[in-house]
Design a protein around this motif. Structure first.
Motif, PDB file in Angstrom:
ATOM      1  N   SER A 187     -12.507  -3.350  -7.428  1.00 45.87           N
ATOM      2  CA  SER A 187     -12.110  -3.916  -6.136  1.00 45.87           C
ATOM      3  C   SER A 187     -11.208  -2.973  -5.348  1.00 45.87           C
ATOM      4  O   SER A 187     -11.101  -3.098  -4.128  1.00 45.87           O
ATOM      5  CB  SER A 187     -11.413  -5.260  -6.343  1.00 45.87           C
ATOM      6  OG  SER A 187     -10.222  -5.090  -7.095  1.00 45.87           O
TER       7      SER A 187
ATOM      8  N   ASN B 274      -7.866  -3.834   1.413  1.00 46.10           N
ATOM      9  CA  ASN B 274      -9.055  -3.034   1.730  1.00 46.10           C
ATOM     10  C   ASN B 274      -9.368  -3.075   3.224  1.00 46.10           C
ATOM     11  O   ASN B 274      -9.683  -2.048   3.832  1.00 46.10           O
ATOM     12  CB  ASN B 274     -10.257  -3.525   0.925  1.00 46.10           C
ATOM     13  CG  ASN B 274     -10.125  -3.261  -0.554  1.00 46.10           C
ATOM     14  OD1 ASN B 274      -9.261  -2.515  -1.007  1.00 46.10           O
ATOM     15  ND2 ASN B 274     -10.980  -3.886  -1.338  1.00 46.10           N
TER      16      ASN B 274
ATOM     17  N   THR C 158      -3.808  -9.723  -0.800  1.00 45.69           N
ATOM     18  CA  THR C 158      -4.958  -9.699  -1.696  1.00 45.69           C
ATOM     19  C   THR C 158      -5.616  -8.331  -1.599  1.00 45.69           C
ATOM     20  O   THR C 158      -5.445  -7.606  -0.607  1.00 45.69           O
ATOM     21  CB  THR C 158      -5.988 -10.777  -1.311  1.00 45.69           C
ATOM     22  OG1 THR C 158      -6.558 -10.445  -0.036  1.00 45.69           O
ATOM     23  CG2 THR C 158      -5.359 -12.170  -1.277  1.00 45.69           C
ATOM     24  N   GLN C 159      -6.379  -7.981  -2.607  1.00 46.47           N
ATOM     25  CA  GLN C 159      -7.068  -6.687  -2.572  1.00 46.47           C
ATOM     26  C   GLN C 159      -8.018  -6.629  -1.386  1.00 46.47           C
ATOM     27  O   GLN C 159      -8.137  -5.599  -0.725  1.00 46.47           O
ATOM     28  CB  GLN C 159      -7.827  -6.442  -3.883  1.00 46.47           C
ATOM     29  CG  GLN C 159      -8.401  -5.040  -3.980  1.00 46.47           C
ATOM     30  CD  GLN C 159      -7.327  -3.968  -3.993  1.00 46.47           C
ATOM     31  OE1 GLN C 159      -6.421  -4.016  -4.799  1.00 46.47           O
ATOM     32  NE2 GLN C 159      -7.412  -3.013  -3.083  1.00 46.47           N
ATOM     33  N   THR C 160      -8.654  -7.739  -1.088  1.00 51.59           N
ATOM     34  CA  THR C 160      -9.559  -7.795   0.064  1.00 51.59           C
ATOM     35  C   THR C 160      -8.802  -7.497   1.356  1.00 51.59           C
ATOM     36  O   THR C 160      -9.273  -6.718   2.193  1.00 51.59           O
ATOM     37  CB  THR C 160     -10.245  -9.173   0.157  1.00 51.59           C
ATOM     38  OG1 THR C 160     -10.995  -9.381  -1.045  1.00 51.59           O
ATOM     39  CG2 THR C 160     -11.158  -9.261   1.356  1.00 51.59           C
TER      40      THR C 160
END
Length: 132
Positions: A101, A42, A37-39
């Motif tokens: 994001s 990150n 996921t982008q989260t």
């Protein structure tokens, strides 16, 4: 799976488009393979920045130990100016994705690249002083 792969590729393209080096994307890909996921991506990139920052701080301390009082003050001035430059350069480089994001990924990828480069530079300076 395809979407996450595409997001990673877009992130890499964003980093490339900001003029950063491919090594950061390769490094991120190596350590962030399981981030889907982008989260998660990150967070992974932020963790890589923390590792590089810790290494840079150690190199900075090692360098300081080799300098006299006047040189230590000069190094501190240079380092503070470099930090200001790095932060502003990366904010500028990441502006195209600001608010999205992927912004933390692009910003922290840039910060990681500059931090790693600065550490290598300090380590080379340390080596030069020790070899005199």
């Amino acid at each position: 799976m395809f979407i996450m792969s595409h997001i990673k590729n877009v992130g890499c393209l964003a980093l490339l488009s900001t003029g950063l080096f491919f090594s950061v994307q390769a490094s991120a890909a190596d350590t962030c393979d399981k981030a889907y996921t982008q989260t998660d991506i990150n967070k992974c990139i932020a963790a890589e920045l923390a590792v590089e920052d810790k290494k840079l701080n150690q190199s900075y301390r090692d360098f300081q130990r080799l300098l006299n009082s006047s040189e230590k003050k000069q190094l501190k001035t240079v380092q503070l100016a470099w930090i200001d430059f790095r932060d502003k350069a990366c904010q500028f480089s990441a502006q195209s994705v600001r608010g999205g994001s992927a912004y933390p990924m692009v910003l922290n990828g840039c910060l990681t690249t500059y931090t790693q480069q600065r550490r290598v530079q300090l380590d080379a300076d340390i080596k030069n002083i020790r070899n005199k």
